[in-house]
Design an enzyme around this catalytic site. Structure first.
Site, PDB file in Angstrom:
ATOM      1  N   HIS A 190      23.327  71.921   3.837  1.00  0.00           N
ATOM      2  CA  HIS A 190      22.294  72.034   4.869  1.00  0.00           C
ATOM      3  C   HIS A 190      21.061  71.218   4.497  1.00  0.00           C
ATOM      4  O   HIS A 190      20.419  70.623   5.364  1.00  0.00           O
ATOM      5  CB  HIS A 190      21.919  73.499   5.093  1.00  0.00           C
ATOM      6  CG  HIS A 190      21.170  73.750   6.355  1.00  0.00           C
ATOM      7  ND1 HIS A 190      19.808  73.953   6.384  1.00  0.00           N
ATOM      8  CD2 HIS A 190      21.583  73.814   7.650  1.00  0.00           C
ATOM      9  CE1 HIS A 190      19.421  74.151   7.634  1.00  0.00           C
ATOM     10  NE2 HIS A 190      20.468  74.067   8.424  1.00  0.00           N
ATOM     11  N   CYS A 191      20.757  71.148   3.216  1.00  0.00           N
ATOM     12  CA  CYS A 191      19.567  70.451   2.755  1.00  0.00           C
ATOM     13  C   CYS A 191      19.657  68.936   2.947  1.00  0.00           C
ATOM     14  O   CYS A 191      18.617  68.272   3.037  1.00  0.00           O
ATOM     15  CB  CYS A 191      19.339  70.730   1.275  1.00  0.00           C
ATOM     16  SG  CYS A 191      19.224  72.469   0.825  1.00  0.00           S
ATOM     17  N   ILE A 192      20.852  68.379   2.992  1.00  0.00           N
ATOM     18  CA  ILE A 192      20.998  66.919   3.076  1.00  0.00           C
ATOM     19  C   ILE A 192      21.290  66.448   4.503  1.00  0.00           C
ATOM     20  O   ILE A 192      21.549  65.267   4.715  1.00  0.00           O
ATOM     21  CB  ILE A 192      22.074  66.399   2.113  1.00  0.00           C
ATOM     22  CG1 ILE A 192      23.470  66.889   2.509  1.00  0.00           C
ATOM     23  CG2 ILE A 192      21.742  66.803   0.672  1.00  0.00           C
ATOM     24  CD1 ILE A 192      24.605  66.241   1.720  1.00  0.00           C
TER      25      ILE A 192
END
Length: 370
Positions: free
Chosen positions: A361-363
């Protein structure tokens, strides 16, 4: 003066006043935006293992929607040769590869317009606990994407990262006090003022505050590692039954708040527990492959990583989840299959992403369909 200039100059009307709002991640997308990892002081062995993991994530999402990958010029040919031809590689310089946090938060309007919020970014804390310096290239990413897409850009001085917020698309936002009330983000703003700005720029009406994010999350407790909306009135929550683990108290506290809360439509929330992987720690061989610089966070052997299956990406037809722990991968996969019956759940080996401090999700950053 073009549309972007008009949006940049506008100071009197907020997105909410103009009818814009942030859609839920499970709403339809036109595209997904990513960045290419390369910095050797965060990614081991010159980021080669991390690049392979990013390629796997991009491939999985590209089954579902258009994927853009932004790269620095010196990595353009390398990225273009590693990524499938259907994935669009563009030159988009960055300091690191966390598009969720450095990229735009997209907004939509009922009349079909797309816009974005350009938050202030200080690398998760600036010179007071931030993760690297400088972050000048990261701060320019949102403006560049606005110009590529030709959309309005609403600039706000509020320091917010995309991983710090989750919305249901129907007026409700979840965040953590650990992050947005941290003095290294917005020290001059009290909680009511931060709430007002979030409502004004995202078109939400109600904010549910959780006290803390996952244990030892270096982002100061991003909510996207702990809890996320999977449907209106439904959330997934990182969970462990091990009451000796520090994460147990954090998740139990969050569970109590979520079960007692109602959303903007007055609904009680249904909470789905996702098992916590691990605990997972950095191995000696993993830490030794990272360059040690005074301007970035060190990776030490034995350090616990904030591993979470909640850190997945919801695409149009797929859900891309991290594969992190053989003891829990299959259970997490099965739970997500039940939560997303209309989508194929794809598990991607994601330890190399986790070693850099985040996960799938962070990338990634979804561009909603308009």
């Amino acid at each position: 003066m073009n549309d972007t200039d008009i949006a940049t100059e506008r100071r009197t009307a907020t997105p909410a006043e103009l009818g814009f709002s942030m859609p839920a991640e499970f709403a339809p997308h036109d595209a997904c935006w990513m960045l290419w990892p390369q910095r050797p002081d965060n990614w081991r062995y010159g980021a080669k293992p991390a690049q392979a993991a990013f390629v796997a994530v991009a491939r999985a999402i590209a089954e579902s929607e258009t994927v853009f990958v932004g790269v620095n010029d010196d990595q353009y040919e390398n990225a273009r040769n590693q990524l499938p031809s259907r994935i669009r590689v563009i030159e988009l310089s960055s300091n690191d590869a966390w598009m969720r946090d450095v990229g735009p938060t997209f907004l939509t309007h009922p009349d079909g317009r797309l816009a974005m919020v350009d938050w202030e970014f200080n690398a998760w804390g600036g010179l007071n606990g931030g993760l690297y310096f400088p972050w000048d290239k990261d701060r320019r990413i949102r403006q560049k994407i606005a110009e590529v897409l030709g959309i309005e850009r609403f600039i706000t001085p509020l320091v917010v990262e995309g991983g710090a917020i989750h919305v249901d698309g129907e007026g409700t936002l979840i965040t953590t006090e650990e992050c947005l009330l941290n003095p290294n983000r917005n020290p001059d703003l009290a909680k009511p003022e931060i709430e007002r700005l979030l409502c004004a720029y995202l078109g939400v009406e109600k904010i549910i505050w959780l006290p803390r994010g996952c244990f030892q999350d270096e982002t100061d407790g991003h909510v996207d590692n702990l809890c996320c909306f999977v449907a209106p009135g439904e959330v997934a929550l990182t969970w462990t039954d091990d009451d000796s683990d520090p994460q147990h108290a954090i998740s139990r506290e969050a569970l109590g708040i979520l079960e007692a809360a109602t959303d903007a439509r007055g609904r009680r929330l249904t909470v789905h527990k996702l098992p916590m992987p691990g605990p997972l720690t950095i191995a000696e061989t993993e830490a030794s492959g990272v360059d040690r610089l005074s301007s970035s966070r060190p990776r030490q052997p034995g350090d616990r990583m904030a591993a979470s299956y909640v850190n997945f990406y919801i695409g149009n037809s797929v859900v891309v989840m991290p594969r992190l722990d053989p003891a829990h991968d299959d259970e997490a996969h099965a739970i997500l299959e039940n939560l997303f019956p209309g989508r194929r759940v794809v598990a991607v080996d994601a330890r190399e992403i986790l070693l850099g401090g985040g996960n799938i999700h962070c990338i990634t950053q979804q561009q909603p369909r308009v």
